[in-house]
Design a protein around this motif. Structure first.
Motif, PDB file in Angstrom:
ATOM      1  N   UNK A  27     -43.849  51.763 -18.699  1.00  0.00           N
ATOM      2  CA  UNK A  27     -43.364  52.832 -19.585  1.00  0.00           C
ATOM      3  C   UNK A  27     -41.844  52.812 -19.683  1.00  0.00           C
ATOM      4  N   UNK A  28     -41.185  52.607 -18.550  1.00  0.00           N
ATOM      5  CA  UNK A  28     -39.720  52.575 -18.542  1.00  0.00           C
ATOM      6  C   UNK A  28     -39.197  51.365 -19.314  1.00  0.00           C
ATOM      7  N   UNK A  29     -39.884  50.217 -19.150  1.00  0.00           N
ATOM      8  CA  UNK A  29     -39.470  49.014 -19.873  1.00  0.00           C
ATOM      9  C   UNK A  29     -39.552  49.234 -21.383  1.00  0.00           C
ATOM     10  N   UNK A  30     -40.647  49.849 -21.841  1.00  0.00           N
ATOM     11  CA  UNK A  30     -40.815  50.112 -23.268  1.00  0.00           C
ATOM     12  C   UNK A  30     -39.761  51.093 -23.771  1.00  0.00           C
ATOM     13  N   UNK A  31     -39.430  52.070 -22.945  1.00  0.00           N
ATOM     14  CA  UNK A  31     -38.419  53.063 -23.318  1.00  0.00           C
ATOM     15  C   UNK A  31     -37.035  52.427 -23.441  1.00  0.00           C
ATOM     16  N   UNK A  32     -36.739  51.458 -22.533  1.00  0.00           N
ATOM     17  CA  UNK A  32     -35.428  50.796 -22.544  1.00  0.00           C
ATOM     18  C   UNK A  32     -35.379  49.606 -23.501  1.00  0.00           C
ATOM     19  N   UNK A  33     -36.523  49.256 -24.092  1.00  0.00           N
ATOM     20  CA  UNK A  33     -36.557  48.117 -25.003  1.00  0.00           C
ATOM     21  C   UNK A  33     -36.560  46.780 -24.305  1.00  0.00           C
ATOM     22  N   UNK A  34     -36.995  46.751 -23.037  1.00  0.00           N
ATOM     23  CA  UNK A  34     -37.069  45.492 -22.288  1.00  0.00           C
ATOM     24  C   UNK A  34     -38.289  44.700 -22.733  1.00  0.00           C
ATOM     25  N   UNK A  35     -38.137  43.396 -22.847  1.00  0.00           N
ATOM     26  CA  UNK A  35     -39.255  42.541 -23.261  1.00  0.00           C
ATOM     27  C   UNK A  35     -40.401  42.631 -22.261  1.00  0.00           C
ATOM     28  N   UNK A  36     -41.631  42.693 -22.769  1.00  0.00           N
ATOM     29  CA  UNK A  36     -42.819  42.787 -21.927  1.00  0.00           C
ATOM     30  C   UNK A  36     -43.756  41.619 -22.237  1.00  0.00           C
ATOM     31  N   UNK A  37     -44.278  41.002 -21.191  1.00  0.00           N
ATOM     32  CA  UNK A  37     -45.220  39.890 -21.345  1.00  0.00           C
ATOM     33  C   UNK A  37     -46.481  40.208 -20.552  1.00  0.00           C
ATOM     34  N   UNK A  38     -47.665  39.999 -21.157  1.00  0.00           N
ATOM     35  CA  UNK A  38     -48.892  40.234 -20.398  1.00  0.00           C
ATOM     36  C   UNK A  38     -49.229  38.992 -19.577  1.00  0.00           C
ATOM     37  N   UNK A  39     -50.304  39.084 -18.780  1.00  0.00           N
ATOM     38  CA  UNK A  39     -50.646  37.978 -17.888  1.00  0.00           C
ATOM     39  C   UNK A  39     -51.010  36.716 -18.655  1.00  0.00           C
ATOM     40  N   UNK A  40     -51.697  36.864 -19.775  1.00  0.00           N
ATOM     41  CA  UNK A  40     -52.086  35.691 -20.566  1.00  0.00           C
ATOM     42  C   UNK A  40     -50.847  34.949 -21.051  1.00  0.00           C
ATOM     43  N   UNK A  41     -49.847  35.717 -21.510  1.00  0.00           N
ATOM     44  CA  UNK A  41     -48.602  35.093 -21.961  1.00  0.00           C
ATOM     45  C   UNK A  41     -47.871  34.393 -20.839  1.00  0.00           C
TER      46      UNK A  41
END
Length: 671
Positions: A648-662
């Motif tokens: 949630x914090x990453x999305x709020x700060x605009x940090x790139x997110x990668x799931x396990x498949x990626x």
């Protein structure tokens, strides 16, 4: 080796290993040495590596092999796992006996008495003799599938001696010695201690990584049959004999009696004898032996009418505080200990109790000469739970912590924001002795054969005065042979273990040195960053604080440690002895052209295809650095299942997110 020969040898090895496993863990009568057992396992593992399609779930090599789980599946018990009614005294037992005899009329009644193990209730399912599922009791109707964790317990057979389909109930527990060892290791790492063996056993089995359960040295006793197909059993005692014959570990301290007087005598005998056991019990279980009578007696909504749990009396006692002694630990912390008028508690004589620090003494209002209430926390660790001021007669005196170290005489100091007093003399004998014990511990240099007693003996006899002296013990072989319980084989094994430890990676050595505030994780971070001991020794506080997870206080402690001439001399002697001073893990050179070069990565949630450690190592191979919290400096968050506030914090700060498949795709792209 051809396939047919390999298959025959694999089957023979499995049979031999399970045989010796049962003798060692269930029957306590081993026929071969640990080394011979390990050789059989290694041979089997080698053959299964050559022929992976021959690996089966009941192979001894599969006790620890599964990846951490994302969550536990629910298991509905075919027959509910009910709790037992309680009895708290002799009259309660007689009432139980009267109810039973009234219900079955004029029939003779035989009782089976068993120790009530203080652990976690479990259910084990076998199909055609092969272990297929294990679960917790849960709410009695629905439990959790902890099969992978239970597979790691050596006393649980993966294949029975007969191909029966059966469900059994029992108790998983942690022996006292394993509990004390675990808490000592947690204390050395600065982690919270488990309150008692029961909590530690439950915590070990109710976490998602089977490797943690495997490291905890858990054990089991099986005490009941829940469901059985194709075999007729007419009584509980007959069922326990059957369980033993199938390869289960069944408690030997069980008896059958034809009258309640003998039952009461047996129960009372264990109130005094229980401290002699290697595991905790909190009472006795009394069951009607005949299955026919059990069926006739039936159940209430919560418990069977044919069984009762006798609870031992509360283990508390009143005694007198005779005095307070202080001891010095490896970091110089001065700890007070209560000296008590000897009192019987849980069948043992208690003379001492921990007081932790000066503030505890003040909060409890303790005076020397006070009458105090003492109990055993978890039936093991004595502690003062209350002061009885109404019993004071005016002769009591206050206690004051010493101003100087009781071991070396140096002035004690209270560091900023700390409760404890400390001796800061680096040459304090107590600190050196405790420091050596820490150095050889499992998470540090892991030198087997150097337990506390051996270290204390070597130190007492002036054979070792620093950790470096350990690596010169080969020059004093004759002296070692003169020590108590140190024969030729023991000395050879000890010297071999010391020699082997020279090859440890740098982070183990760093942690073993016992630098204040530097735990195992910080030691790895330092070793990975600098690569060599010399680089760490030459670093200043500025060099250190630029490293994630190394704060100003830790940096100051590291610099201060390596500025000491004594520390420098120890390092030089370790080098001269051939102790490795380099990091053996993966290091990424600055400027390397890798996908995550220079990037700060945070892992959150549960990964289905790899452990947290494997993920961290993979990120390091890609050039990234893992940190524990999300901030504006974070470049990437890798989110597994059930990712929470960090995502949630990453999305709020605009940090790139990668799931396990990626993340897997990124890894595979690098070969």
């Amino acid at each position: 080796m051809d396939r047919l020969t390999a298959e025959a040898r694999i089957l023979e090895l499995r049979k031999q290993i399970e045989h010796h496993n049962r003798l060692y863990h269930t029957e306590d009568r081993p026929e071969i040495t640990d080394q011979e057992y390990d050789n059989l396992v290694r041979e089997l593992q080698g053959l299964e590596d050559l022929f992976p399609d021959m690996v089966t779930p009941d192979s001894p090599t599969q006790r620890v092999g599964s990846a951490p789980l994302a969550a536990f599946e629910k298991v509905v018990h075919k027959t509910p796992m009910l709790s037992l009614g309680n009895a708290f005294g002799e009259e309660d037992l007689r009432d139980f006996d009267r109810r039973v005899r009234q219900a079955v009329g004029n029939q003779n009644v035989r009782y089976v008495c068993e120790l009530k193990i203080d652990g976690l209730a479990i259910s084990l399912h076998y199909e055609d003799g092969v272990f297929v599922k294990g679960a917790t009791r849960g709410d009695g109707t629905t439990g959790e599938d902890i099969t992978q964790n239970l597979r790691t317990i050596r006393s649980i057979p993966l294949r029975l001696t007969r191909p029966v389909t059966i469900e059994v109930r029992g108790e998983a527990f942690m022996p006292r010695a394993a509990f004390e060892k675990l808490n000592k290791e947690r204390e050395e790492r600065g982690e919270a201690l488990f309150a008692n063996p029961r909590n530690s056993a439950a915590g070990s089995l109710r976490q998602l990584d089977p490797r943690i359960a495997a490291s905890r040295q858990l054990d089991t006793f099986i005490y009941a049959i829940g469901d059985l197909q194709g075999v007729d059993v007419e009584s509980h005692s007959e069922g326990l004999d059957l369980l033993e014959s199938l390869g289960f570990k069944v408690n030997k301290e069980r008896r059958t009696f034809d009258n309640i007087d003998d039952v009461i005598d047996f129960v009372n005998s264990w109130v005094e004898k229980r401290p002699q056991l290697a595991y905790d019990i909190d009472g006795m279980v009394i069951k009607v032996d005949s299955y026919g009578q059990q069926q006739e007696l039936g159940f209430t909504a919560k418990s069977p009418r044919w069984a009762v749990a006798y609870k031992f009396p509360a283990e508390e006692a009143i005694t007198v505080l005779k005095g307070i002694e202080v001891s010095v630990g490896r970091t110089g912390t001065v700890t007070p200990t209560a000296i008590l008028e000897p009192v019987s508690l849980a069948g043992t004589t208690v003379k001492r109790a921990s007081l932790h620090n000066e503030d505890i003494i003040r909060e409890k209002g303790l005076l020397i000469g006070d009458h105090v209430m003492v109990k055993k926390a978890g039936d093991i660790i004595p502690e003062i739970i209350a002061v009885l001021p109404e019993r004071r007669d005016g002769s009591e005196t206050p206690f004051a912590m010493p101003t100087h170290c009781p071991e070396c005489g140096s002035e004690l100091v209270r560091l900023e924001e700390e409760v404890a007093l400390r001796c800061i003399n680096p040459m304090c004998p107590a600190q050196i002795r405790e420091g050596i014990i820490h150095f050889v511990s499992r998470q540090a240099m892991n030198i087997e054969g150097l337990g506390e007693k051996v270290v204390a003996s070597l130190f007492e006899k002036d054979i070792i005065r620093s950790v470096a002296d350990l690596y010169y013990l080969h020059q004093q072989r004759d002296v070692l042979l003169g020590l108590e319980r140190m024969g030729e084989k023991s000395v050879d094994n000890l010297l071999t273990a010391i020699e082997t430890s020279k090859e440890n990676s740098l982070e183990r050595l760093l942690f073993g040195l016992g630098i204040r505030l530097v735990g195992a994780k910080a030691a790895r971070v330092l070793a990975e960053h600098f690569g060599e001991m010399d680089g760490i020794m030459a670093a200043n506080e500025e060099d250190l604080t630029v490293i994630d997870e190394i704060g100003p206080k830790m940096a100051s402690s590291i610099v201060g440690y390596f500025r000491q001439p004594q520390a420098q001399a120890v390092i030089e002697r370790l080098k001269a002895a051939g102790v490795n001073m380099s990091y053996k893990g993966i290091r990424v050179e600055a400027g390397a052209d890798l996908p995550l070069s220079g990037k700060t990565v945070v892992l959150t949630g549960t990964l289905a295809t790899m452990t947290r450690q494997e993920a961290e190592e993979a990120i390091a191979r890609l050039g990234g650095k893992v940190t524990g919290s999300v901030s504006k400096k974070t470049d990437l968050v890798i989110a597994g299942e059930k990712a929470g506030s960090k995502l949630e914090k990453a999305e709020k700060l605009g940090v790139s997110v990668m799931d396990e498949a990626g993340f897997r795709e990124l890894l595979e792209s690098q070969g």
